[in-house]
Scaffold this active site. Structure first.
Site, PDB file in Angstrom:
ATOM      1  N   CYS A 341      30.256  47.219  38.147  1.00  0.00           N
ATOM      2  CA  CYS A 341      31.092  48.329  38.625  1.00  0.00           C
ATOM      3  C   CYS A 341      30.401  49.699  38.649  1.00  0.00           C
ATOM      4  CB  CYS A 341      32.366  48.432  37.814  1.00  0.00           C
ATOM      5  SG  CYS A 341      33.051  46.866  37.336  1.00  0.00           S
ATOM      6  N   ARG A 370      25.736  39.505  29.154  1.00  0.00           N
ATOM      7  CA  ARG A 370      26.672  39.870  28.089  1.00  0.00           C
ATOM      8  C   ARG A 370      26.302  39.086  26.851  1.00  0.00           C
ATOM      9  NH1 ARG A 370      32.329  39.473  31.518  1.00  0.00           N
ATOM     10  NH2 ARG A 370      31.693  40.929  33.146  1.00  0.00           N
ATOM     11  N   GLN A 388      27.969  37.354  39.059  1.00  0.00           N
ATOM     12  CA  GLN A 388      29.364  37.572  39.382  1.00  0.00           C
ATOM     13  C   GLN A 388      29.489  37.900  40.858  1.00  0.00           C
ATOM     14  OE1 GLN A 388      31.236  40.706  37.172  1.00  0.00           O
ATOM     15  NE2 GLN A 388      32.690  39.285  36.280  1.00  0.00           N
ATOM     16  N   HIS A 392      34.140  45.696  45.169  1.00  0.00           N
ATOM     17  CA  HIS A 392      34.984  46.868  44.918  1.00  0.00           C
ATOM     18  C   HIS A 392      35.601  47.271  46.234  1.00  0.00           C
ATOM     19  CE1 HIS A 392      32.186  47.037  41.430  1.00  0.00           C
ATOM     20  NE2 HIS A 392      33.376  47.007  40.873  1.00  0.00           N
ATOM     21  N   HIS A 517      38.858  46.043  41.663  1.00  0.00           N
ATOM     22  CA  HIS A 517      37.726  45.173  41.335  1.00  0.00           C
ATOM     23  C   HIS A 517      38.226  43.760  41.559  1.00  0.00           C
ATOM     24  CE1 HIS A 517      36.072  48.378  38.597  1.00  0.00           C
ATOM     25  NE2 HIS A 517      37.350  48.623  38.453  1.00  0.00           N
TER      26      HIS A 517
END
Ligand SMILES: [Zn+2]
Ligand SMILES: [Zn+2]
Length: 642
Positions: A341, A370, A388, A392, A517
């Site tokens: 993002c 992560r 991913q 947006h 998102h």
């Protein structure tokens, strides 16, 4: 009211509109005795104002009563938890000196944690099952016993049960502590339980695992025995079959056999994609890009490593730092992105935007990292680095409903190709949140109206949204009925402020856009893991790493096989030749193990007639086809992604 010379308090229960008074502290058993309802042997407890009371719990306050039957979720939980008592009792009989920890019901079953003096083996499991069967056979009644704290501690200290003593010490000092007894076995427990062990009609112990006491690696490692139980043998059998099937389909096992991906000690939680896996991945992404192009998306790519200041601004530094990998460049702190993002917001901020540009759909297939604890890593399902399929979308408040509907429909188009069923969940404003009532109302209504218009089934989870906006989650159901949360659509009222995002409205004034998102596949790694299990490794033609194997019967046919392979290769198919001097049956089985969608065989007859003998992977024969007919069939099937 007077009873044996003492004052008795009464409690009024309401059952199906009827009011019934009982003595305070009595259990529900007397009420059921009085009412003698239909299907009484199916009742294992009651809900009083939604709290489960078994036959043993004293009733202390009035309320509305509903019967809990063996068919309900609560009934099943009570069964499974009660079976964990039976397990612990059996273990206590067989292994003197064993120390007991806890034994809750879990999804699909129960477990109990033990500290065994000597490690146990798979043979011991059978012995334990036999002992459990005896306890069930005896139809032992569960009895509830109340003790105060000191008595409870004394009881378990004498029994040399240190884990139980520790649990009691953590309880509220004044609380009455309940014990449950069946036969000679007594356990510290809050309940609820079945009326007696005879209600357990079918059970099975499933496996052994290590588990730290209280999940903390500084504590002793205990032995966890997992099991399941049902009210009927047929259900147990079908569940065991499902587990068998799931084992066969395990993506870690198939991923190795089909050479799709690997994992190495040198990078725990980081996936190595092998040539076959890359074919699946690229096939999936090609399809994804085609659908997104048609749906009006553009694509960007943002860096993996970005300065600390950006993460402070996005809020990740304060709220998500423990999950981020941090490093330095020229003595300045940087972090590897856990989400795409903030980079996307920087791109938006590069230009002045007009309301005419909206909705602006910007996708990114971005690699994120992560930190996950090493203990939770699991094949492709739980990893530390994944891709991913983000996007947006920047839009006007008035466009929320229509655009959310677009996203739902796009996701539906993508999922339906795989034959996935799914259901949707709308999560609304939590207690702690930013934004005005008006903003939340507009956002939540927009999402809900889009859900209604989509005609899909959905549920609402009040208060489960993020602090910055409501969201829709897609829960995808695979062919074994397991749910996976993949796609999500999240409205965001925080980022436009944090990143000072604006657009010029129709009156020439600056305003804040609405930001959405969304992901469709979620993590591409995990989605491929789901696909592997969903298809049991037998990918449809368009995704299959090898699409066709052409087999010769004898050496005399090898030349023709090479010709056919060359023709299919030139047409863009992934094809292999097998002209080894082996029996046809052997070569067929090998192609079958590789789960290749089409096997073409060439022998004398085929050579003579200029045909191929085609067999569909999985067993079905499709007769003889001319090469051009086979090619047409392949093209049609690949294009339609059937
Ligand atoms: Zn219990
Ligand atoms: Zn985002």
């Amino acid at each position: 009211m007077l009873n044996r010379g003492k004052i008795v308090e009464m409690v009024t229960l309401e059952i199906k509109g009827k009011k019934i008074d009982i003595e305070k502290g009595d259990s529900i058993t007397s009420v059921i005795d009085r009412l003698d309802p239909k299907g009484r042997d199916q009742i294992v407890g009651v809900l009083i104002d939604d709290n489960f009371h078994d036959f043993h719990t004293p009733i202390t306050s009035p309320g509305k009563v509903e019967f809990v039957t063996v068919q309900s979720k609560q009934g099943l939980d009570a069964l499974r938890h009660s079976t964990s008592h039976v397990l612990a009792g059996a273990v206590r009989h067989l292994f003197p000196g064993v120390k007991l920890a806890i034994g809750p019901a879990i999804k699909n079953g129960y477990y109990y944690d033990f500290d065994f003096p000597e490690p146990i083996t798979a043979q011991d499991i059978e012995k334990i099952e036999k002992e459990m069967a005896k306890i069930i056979e005896e139809d032992q009644r569960f009895k509830r016993i109340a003790k105060n704290r000191d008595e409870a501690i004394e009881y378990f200290t004498e029994l040399n049960e240190p884990y139980k003593v520790e649990l009691i010490r953590d309880l509220d000092k004044e609380a009455e502590i309940s014990f449950y007894q069946n036969g000679d076995f007594v356990d510290l427990c809050r309940g609820p339980h079945l009326p007696s062990t005879g209600y357990i009609k079918a059970f099975k112990l499933l496996n052994l695992a290590g588990a730290y006491w209280r999940g903390d690696e500084r504590n002793p490692m205990l032995t966890r025995i997992y099991g399941t139980a049902f009210y009927d043998g047929k259900e147990l059998r079908s569940y065991l079959k499902q587990i068998e099937e799931a084992k066969k389909r395990d993506h870690r096992k198939l991923g190795k056999e089909l050479e799709l991906f690997s994992l190495h000690e040198e990078g725990p939680g980081f996936v190595f994609w092998l040539p076959h896996g890359i074919i699946v991945r690229n096939g999936l992404l090609d399809f994804w890009r085609e659908e997104h192009r048609k749906a009006g998306y553009v694509e960007v790519s943002t860096p993996i490593l970005l300065r600390k200041e950006l993460w402070v601004r996005s809020g990740h530094w304060d709220n998500y730092k423990e999950n981020m990998y941090i490093t330095e460049i020229d003595e300045n702190p940087f972090a590897i992105k856990p989400m795409n993002c903030p980079g996307g917001m920087l791109i938006y901020g590069e230009k002045i935007h007009s309301y005419r540009d909206f909705p602006m759909r910007v996708a990114e297939v971005g690699l994120v990292h992560r930190h996950e604890k090493s203990g939770v890593l699991q094949g492709l399902f739980r990893v530390r680095s994944f891709t991913q399929d983000d996007a947006h979308i920047f839009l006007l408040p008035s466009q929320i409903e229509a655009e959310i509907l677009n996203v739902i429909q796009l996701t539906d188009r993508i999922y339906s190709v795989f034959g996935f069923d799914y259901y949707l969940e709308l999560s609304t404003r939590p207690e702690k949140s930013i934004g005005t009532d008006e903003q939340w109302q507009l956002a939540t209504e927009g999402l809900e109206n889009a859900l209604k218009k989509s005609g899909k089934k959905y549920s609402v989870s009040p208060g489960e949204g993020a602090f910055y906006g409501p969201k829709i989650d897609f829960h995808l159901e695979d062919c074994l009925g397991r749910l996976h949360q993949c796609a999500t659509i999240q409205l965001d009222m925080a980022f436009p402020e944090r990143f000072d995002l604006t657009y010029i409205n129709s009156e020439g004034k600056e305003e804040r856009p609405v930001v959405v998102h969304r992901t469709v596949l979620g993590s591409i790694e995990r989605f491929i893991g789901i696909l592997i299990e969903h298809y049991a490794g037998r990918f449809p033609l368009w995704l299959a790493p090898v699409q066709v194997a052409v087999l010769s019967i004898t050496d005399a046919h090898a030349g023709r096989v090479e010709e056919m392979v060359d023709m299919l290769f030139q047409e863009g198919f992934r094809v292999i030749a097998d002209t080894r001097n082996e029996k046809l049956g052997y070569k067929m089985r090998e192609a079958e193990v590789k789960k290749i969608p089409y096997i073409a065989v060439i022998g004398d007859k085929e050579l003579e007639n200029d045909t191929l003998s085609i067999r569909h992977g999985g067993g079905k024969n499709i007769d003889s086809l001319k090469p051009e007919s086979f090619l047409a069939l392949l093209k049609e099937e690949e294009c339609s992604r059937k």
